[in-house]
Scaffold this motif. Structure first.
Motif, PDB file in Angstrom:
ATOM      1  N   SER A 279       3.607  34.283  22.188  1.00  0.00           N
ATOM      2  CA  SER A 279       4.456  34.326  20.990  1.00  0.00           C
ATOM      3  C   SER A 279       4.575  35.751  20.473  1.00  0.00           C
ATOM      4  N   ALA A 280       3.501  36.543  20.610  1.00  0.00           N
ATOM      5  CA  ALA A 280       3.567  37.950  20.205  1.00  0.00           C
ATOM      6  C   ALA A 280       4.503  38.741  21.110  1.00  0.00           C
ATOM      7  N   ILE A 281       4.592  38.319  22.382  1.00  0.00           N
ATOM      8  CA  ILE A 281       5.457  39.029  23.341  1.00  0.00           C
ATOM      9  C   ILE A 281       6.920  38.625  23.194  1.00  0.00           C
ATOM     10  N   PHE A 282       7.168  37.307  23.122  1.00  0.00           N
ATOM     11  CA  PHE A 282       8.552  36.803  23.176  1.00  0.00           C
ATOM     12  C   PHE A 282       9.182  36.541  21.806  1.00  0.00           C
ATOM     13  N   LEU A 283       8.348  36.376  20.773  1.00  0.00           N
ATOM     14  CA  LEU A 283       8.900  36.068  19.459  1.00  0.00           C
ATOM     15  C   LEU A 283       8.647  37.194  18.448  1.00  0.00           C
TER      16      LEU A 283
ATOM     17  N   VAL B 176       4.858  25.288   7.412  1.00  0.00           N
ATOM     18  CA  VAL B 176       5.954  26.106   6.881  1.00  0.00           C
ATOM     19  C   VAL B 176       5.747  26.365   5.391  1.00  0.00           C
ATOM     20  N   ALA B 177       5.382  25.319   4.658  1.00  0.00           N
ATOM     21  CA  ALA B 177       5.161  25.446   3.215  1.00  0.00           C
ATOM     22  C   ALA B 177       4.009  26.397   2.898  1.00  0.00           C
ATOM     23  N   LEU B 178       3.000  26.455   3.782  1.00  0.00           N
ATOM     24  CA  LEU B 178       1.860  27.341   3.570  1.00  0.00           C
ATOM     25  C   LEU B 178       2.172  28.790   3.932  1.00  0.00           C
TER      26      LEU B 178
ATOM     27  N   ALA C  77       3.635  32.077   9.766  1.00  0.00           N
ATOM     28  CA  ALA C  77       4.765  32.657  10.493  1.00  0.00           C
ATOM     29  C   ALA C  77       5.262  31.690  11.563  1.00  0.00           C
ATOM     30  N   PRO C  78       6.589  31.562  11.732  1.00  0.00           N
ATOM     31  CA  PRO C  78       7.135  30.662  12.755  1.00  0.00           C
ATOM     32  C   PRO C  78       6.565  30.915  14.149  1.00  0.00           C
ATOM     33  N   ALA C  79       6.350  32.196  14.507  1.00  0.00           N
ATOM     34  CA  ALA C  79       5.794  32.509  15.831  1.00  0.00           C
ATOM     35  C   ALA C  79       4.399  31.904  15.999  1.00  0.00           C
TER      36      ALA C  79
END
Length: 446
Positions: A442-446, A372-374, A377-379
């Motif tokens: 993740s690209a599809i759902f997030l 997260v610090a870097l 992306a959350p996804a």
């Protein structure tokens, strides 16, 4: 100085892993004391939320076990596995995956491993094939479970940027695809039993041959009166947690700006709190309605495993978090450019740390905040979440050792060179494919 501090961290993890059990947590505390009194590092917050989730979930699962619910589930699974013995290499891992997903811990699969070994042996399918991928699949079930400590830690670290349903929508289908590839990788692993010289030599012993085909995995004892009810109550509790994760407005809303351990800054009940509350309430209902006792719960094997996990995570995560907090700017400067250019490389860091920590929750809690610090992306972090399942790499995790013990043919083994063990190929294949496919989902759902 950071190199010396990192050496202390690695030494604590390696020595603790060799000690096994609570050794990892105890050595973590030793390293933390060195950080505090010698290096004068400011201690980070201990992983209280993860520890409480483990305690709550394990208490509920152990209560279900004490009420006979585990025996009931194992018998149902046994019927499925024995109904299609020729497909044991496929059905075994799918069953252990679902068990771990349902209970939030891989330790629940100990009762299934002897059945998988027995069915494989009777069908003269090399047990190594089914057992190896079944153990790996149970580990992937942890990062697919709505009630595991690893998933709850992931939710907390992402800070509401991805919901529980979002994590599950990526990790569950990606893990299933990864497991299927893992099954394919072991389908013809090793020699068939009827061509294995080691097995054929053992079969010359009449006692061994007789013992091998006995019904060791089948239990004829009657179920306890509350067995089925305990499974129902536990299932409803898991469903309630998923529903709250999908529809957070079901929970009461409080005034914003008054954050505490249970409520976030926006006035929402934290997901960790929901898991703890629902699981312990479920344990209470099982005690009341399923005719079991608190003494039986305390003696349950799952309860003991949970206590070991809590001590281990307490020490090792607190130690790791303190090291990360003190050296965050240096780590960001070193890794930042590379990770921002190729976020997927962070998965290697997660996998490597999980090899040493032997815990998905501990690895998630220790290293995901760095992601997260870097600025990853959350996804992408969700896609890489299953890479914390590197605990198969070194053959010291309890589920691996149990599988080796349950294989009476001796086909499931560690290997002469330590790393050439039965779980290496299915583990690397399954986790790698899961992470790769995770990016797609993740690209599809997030």
């Amino acid at each position: 100085m950071i190199i010396v501090q990192f050496a202390v961290l690695l030494a604590a993890i390696i020595i603790g892993a060799r000690m096994k059990g609570i050794g990892l947590g105890l050595m973590g505390m030793v390293a933390l004391a060195i950080y505090l009194f010698i290096f004068r590092l400011r201690p980070a917050d201990p992983p209280i939320d993860v520890m409480l989730i483990i305690l709550a979930v394990v208490t509920a699962a152990a209560t279900m076990q004490a009420a006979g619910g585990m025996d009931y589930m194992v018998r149902l699974a046994g019927k499925i596995l024995r109904s299609k013995p020729s497909l044991i290499v496929l059905l075994g891992p799918l069953t252990t995956y679902l068990f771990a997903l349902f209970a939030g811990t891989a330790h629940i699969t100990y009762s299934l491993l002897p059945i998988i070994a027995e069915v494989s042996t009777k069908k003269r399918i090399r047990p190594e094939r089914a057992l190896s991928i079944s153990v790996v699949a149970s580990h992937l079930g942890i990062t697919s479970s709505p009630i595991s400590a690893a998933t709850a830690a992931m939710l907390t670290i992402l800070g509401g940027k991805v919901s529980l349903v979002g994590i599950l929508s990526v990790c569950i289908p990606a893990s299933i695809v990864g497991i299927l590839f893992g099954v394919a990788s072991v389908w013809r692993m090793g020699k068939d039993l009827d061509k294995d010289p080691v097995f054929l030599e053992k079969m010359k012993d009449p006692e061994f041959a007789k013992h091998l085909d006995s019904d060791a995995g089948e239990d004829k004892k009657p179920l306890l009166p509350g067995a089925k009810s305990s499974v129902l109550i536990f299932s409803l509790a898991v469903l309630a947690i998923v529903l709250v994760g999908a529809f957070p407005h079901l929970m009461p809303q409080f005034e914003a700006g008054q954050e505490n351990f249970a409520v976030d800054a926006m006035g929402h009940i934290k997901m960790a709190t929901v898991i703890e509350l629902v699981m312990l309430a479920a344990a209470a209902f099982i005690l009341i309605f399923c005719k079991t006792s608190t003494e039986a719960v305390a003696k349950a094997t799952l309860f003991t495993s949970g206590a070991v996990a809590v001590v281990s995570i307490f020490g090792v995560v607190w130690m790791s978090a303190t090291f990360m907090q003190a050296n965050l700017s240096t780590i960001e400067a070193t890794l930042g450019e590379m990770v921002r250019a190729a976020p997927w490389t962070f998965a290697f860091a997660l996998f490597t740390l999980s090899i040493l920590m032997f815990s998905q929750a501990a690895t998630t809690k220790a290293l995901m905040p760095l992601g997260v610090a870097l600025g990853i992306a959350p996804a992408n972090l969700v896609a890489m979440f299953p890479s914390v399942n590197g605990d198969f790499f070194l053959p010291g995790y309890p589920t691996l050792l149990a599988a080796i013990q349950f294989d009476r043919t001796g086909s499931t083994h560690i290997g002469k060179y330590l790393l050439n063990h039965s779980f290496m190929i299915p583990g690397v294949v399954s986790v790698s494919i899961t992470v790769i496919v995770g990016f797609l989902f993740s690209a599809i759902f997030l």
